[in-house]
Write a protein that holds these residues in place. Structure first.
Motif: not given
Lengths: 294, 294
Positions: A189-190, A192-198, A227
């Motif tokens: 999950l972290p 995925m979130i890091a990729y989505a944030l970038v 990411a």
């Protein structure tokens, strides 16, 4: 010494495969190691560094002399690799090092009942990848999860435990489905979130015309470090642990929705409570990590 | 030396206020510093360490001898502090160190036209807070943003630039609204996401009954470091930069929605493209940070 390997093979000479070879060599735990990787330059480099004794670009019957085969490729390649192993060298004991266990390993177990198979997962990643990042100390003081299946031979599990203890890893045994639930939440999950944030910041830079990327602080660097991880590996993980990850995304989207509502409603009390509780929970986890040197 | 301060005051002796006092003292840039903080123990500690010469628990007319007053408290307290300053010591030059500029500083500028006011923002945070974390080198080689307003005197801006250069900060000047757009994206948004992630994992632990918190890797520690930040400071920032932050959340929720759809549809090509592009963008930013020692 009964726990040392004589002849073994490692498929996938990346960060994990290369580091495992390096650790076995450093502790004298394998008589000979054959590296299997489709990239010849990787094999040459691994051989030059003394990580492997032989190199092969594919799984062939010539590996029949190996007692164990370790699979350290992206999880999306496992089905094909297991098929080749079952076809060419069905008596070899197989251990995989993938980040997803659960249904994936249960499926492989059912599909290839002739193989003695132990799923494993070293909690020792890095955003670096490839044989050049290999490090014999990568697993030292790190958790190394084993998820034995109904037909995994106790001998194989026992032998892996012994070898992993010798390379100073902390061995944990758990249920494969529980594994995926846990790591879906705290690792997949972290990512995925890091990729989505970038991705979002990149999109905002394009829309606004502002040079956002000139102003990141150290927080951004740490927050998005993961990411920079290998995209093939993470695409495979995301799809192999799809159902747990979708649960995690659901939970995260709920938390984020609550936070967003509090901002929209100028609700400082709710925001402060959410931030405080998160800080306390996170601080307790980090204290636990530090006290166990995890 | 014309650029050094004689008598100044710093309101809020936390990480930023304490570090600024420490830097001025180390470089001999202020003859005397009065620390203003409602916590007496903080003032005693700051005085014992030689960071300040005098301590006051509130803004009083006794500060009239100060040429400059630096505001280093959470941004939610600014309106009240400016009111007290305008009432008791209207001739003092005011510089704030808040993480939000934009509408907040324009509002203060309009509401207190009698004050010579320069908004500033040191990009030098830490998840640590409080006077005990004060460090005279906190601003060294870090960006220090100034956003002068229409009525800010050029003298005040010039003098701050000179002082900041002496403490080895990298001074940048920019528009206050642009500032909030940029830092809303690269700093405030990541903080909200880190808090929401920790909140989600805490909720999942409760629901699943699994000890998720026993298995975080180093990725979790780095990724959530900023969720250990002070909750009062971040509640104030979230609300003061509300509109930019809601834009950022919108953009992030879009990116996350695309990623989630790709997982739901088993769309490995879209996932891999998103991950690869994010990795490249992030790697380029980090290379830029490293090349500029930012």
């Amino acid at each position: 010494m009964t726990t040392a390997f004589s002849h073994i093979a490692i498929v996938g000479m990346g960060l994990i495969g290369g580091s495992f070879a390096a650790a076995l060599k450093e502790y004298g735990l394998a008589l000979s190691i054959t590296g299997v990787d489709r990239d010849e330059a990787t094999l040459r480099y691994a051989q030059q560094c003394g990580l492997i004794d032989h190199g092969l670009t594919s799984i062939t019957p010539s590996l029949a002399g190996c007692s164990h085969l370790f699979v350290a490729t992206p999880v999306g390649t496992f089905a094909q690799i297991f098929q080749q192993v079952a076809h060419h060298i069905p008596t070899v004991k197989v251990v995989d090092f993938g980040s997803v266990k659960g249904e994936l390993s249960l499926e492989l177990h059912q599909r290839f009942p002739q193989l003695d198979y132990l799923p494993a997962h070293p909690i020792a990643g890095s955003e670096r990848s490839g044989i050049h990042a290999a490090d014999s100390r990568l697993f030292m003081s790190r958790k190394f999860i084993l998820t034995p299946l109904p037909k995994t031979s106790p001998d194989l599990t026992f032998q892996m435990q012994e070898v992993l203890q010798k390379i100073s890893a902390h061995v944990c045994t758990m249920d494969p489905v529980e594994h995926d639930e846990i790591f879906g939440a705290v690792s997949h999950l972290p990512h995925m979130i890091a990729y989505a944030l970038v991705d979002a910041i990149s999109a905002m830079e394009k829309t606004s015309g502002l040079e956002l990327s000139r102003y990141p602080g150290a927080g951004f660097r740490d927050f998005t470090r993961i990411a920079s991880s290998d995209e093939t590996m993470w695409t495979d993980i995301a799809l192999a642990n799809r159902s747990q990850l979708l649960n995690g995304l659901e939970s995260f989207q709920n938390s984020l929705g609550n936070l967003r509502s509090a901002i929209e409603n100028n609700d400082s009390e709710s925001l402060k409570t959410l931030f405080r509780d998160a800080r306390r929970y996170r601080d307790a986890i980090v204290r636990h990590m530090e006290s166990t040197h995890a």
